[in-house]
Design a protein around this motif. Structure first.
Motif, mmCIF file in Angstrom:
data_model
loop_
_atom_site.group_PDB
_atom_site.id
_atom_site.type_symbol
_atom_site.label_atom_id
_atom_site.label_comp_id
_atom_site.label_asym_id
_atom_site.label_seq_id
_atom_site.Cartn_x
_atom_site.Cartn_y
_atom_site.Cartn_z
ATOM 1 N N ARG A 26 -0.074 33.917 -19.603
ATOM 2 C CA ARG A 26 0.461 35.185 -20.082
ATOM 3 C C ARG A 26 -0.643 36.206 -20.294
ATOM 4 O O ARG A 26 -0.373 37.341 -20.638
ATOM 5 N N GLY A 27 -1.894 35.813 -20.134
ATOM 6 C CA GLY A 27 -2.994 36.756 -20.213
ATOM 7 C C GLY A 27 -3.758 36.715 -21.526
ATOM 8 O O GLY A 27 -3.536 35.864 -22.383
ATOM 9 N N THR A 28 -4.684 37.662 -21.648
ATOM 10 C CA THR A 28 -5.586 37.746 -22.788
ATOM 11 C C THR A 28 -5.323 39.053 -23.525
ATOM 12 O O THR A 28 -5.277 40.111 -22.905
ATOM 13 N N GLU A 29 -5.158 38.972 -24.843
ATOM 14 C CA GLU A 29 -4.977 40.181 -25.661
ATOM 15 C C GLU A 29 -6.335 40.763 -26.011
ATOM 16 O O GLU A 29 -7.196 40.051 -26.535
ATOM 17 N N ARG A 161 -7.053 34.476 -26.573
ATOM 18 C CA ARG A 161 -6.353 33.784 -25.488
ATOM 19 C C ARG A 161 -5.776 32.470 -26.006
ATOM 20 O O ARG A 161 -6.452 31.724 -26.698
ATOM 21 N N THR A 192 -4.228 47.777 -28.236
ATOM 22 C CA THR A 192 -4.221 46.379 -27.796
ATOM 23 C C THR A 192 -3.549 46.292 -26.434
ATOM 24 O O THR A 192 -2.441 46.799 -26.253
ATOM 25 N N THR A 194 -2.970 43.751 -22.719
ATOM 26 C CA THR A 194 -2.987 42.391 -22.184
ATOM 27 C C THR A 194 -3.630 42.432 -20.813
ATOM 28 O O THR A 194 -3.216 43.206 -19.945
ATOM 29 N N GLU A 196 -4.573 40.276 -17.487
ATOM 30 C CA GLU A 196 -4.196 39.031 -16.789
ATOM 31 C C GLU A 196 -5.431 38.288 -16.325
ATOM 32 O O GLU A 196 -6.428 38.867 -16.011
#
Length: 196
Positions: A26-29, A161, A192, A194, A196
């Motif tokens: 779902r990716g990295t914030e 993550r 913020t 996200t 990928e």
């Protein structure tokens, strides 16, 4: 009829793929903060947020990853006494429980037959995908760029993550966090996103 069956089949496939995605997929914030001033690329040295980590093998590995990411955007990694800019690095690792997620996709299956004056109908809906929840690994990378002479922080960022246990080793996770953190540096302050 063949086209309708193909469309239903394709939608079911997409729903299954979406529902089977792990948190890591779902990716990295990423969140970054700065004053909007230009931050010129220059010599930079690495420093742990916790001084006790300075000689640990884990910190040495993570600081090298951050140094590489900074070099990729033009900064020059340098020794302690050769740089005015300092990258203060902190990595936190832990776990958390995620509740099961219901799939946002469902497919309705129905049929009907009609006689001259009577009819019979049947309909049902099947949910696809979702997740069973459970424990996930969570890794957070924090980096602050500060001027050594005055201690002023000119930029700071946080990347988080989550990944299923056993899907990513810590080094790979920190590499992904660092890459996401410095993407489009300095980034939009206070927002913020996200990655990928």
């Amino acid at each position: 009829m063949k086209n309708l069956a193909f469309r239903v089949s394709a939608l079911a496939g997409l729903a299954l793929v979406a529902g089977c995605m792990t948190p890591a997929e779902r990716g990295t914030e990423v969140t970054r903060f700065h004053l909007g001033d230009v931050i010129p690329v220059q010599a930079v040295t690495m420093e742990p947020a916790d001084p006790e980590d300075a000689n640990s093998l884990e910190y040495t590995q993570y600081s090298a990853i951050v140094a590489d990411a900074l070099a990729g955007i033009g900064f020059t990694p340098a020794q302690l006494d050769e740089a005015e800019m300092v990258a203060v690095i902190g990595v936190e690792r832990g776990t958390r429980d995620e509740p099961p997620r219901r799939s946002p996709f469902s497919i309705g299956i129905g049929g009907a037959s009609f006689g001259r004056s009577t009819g019979v109908g049947l309909g049902t809906s099947v949910g696809l995908g979702g997740s069973r929840g459970g424990e996930v690994n969570v890794t957070e990378l924090n980096v602050a760029l500060k001027r050594r002479s005055e201690g002023t922080v000119v930029w700071e960022g946080r990347a988080i993550r989550a990944s299923e246990p056993g899907t990513e080793d810590p080094t790979t996770t920190v590499q992904r966090l660092a890459s996401a953190l410095f993407q489009d540096f300095p980034g939009e302050s206070g927002r913020t996103i996200t990655v990928e």
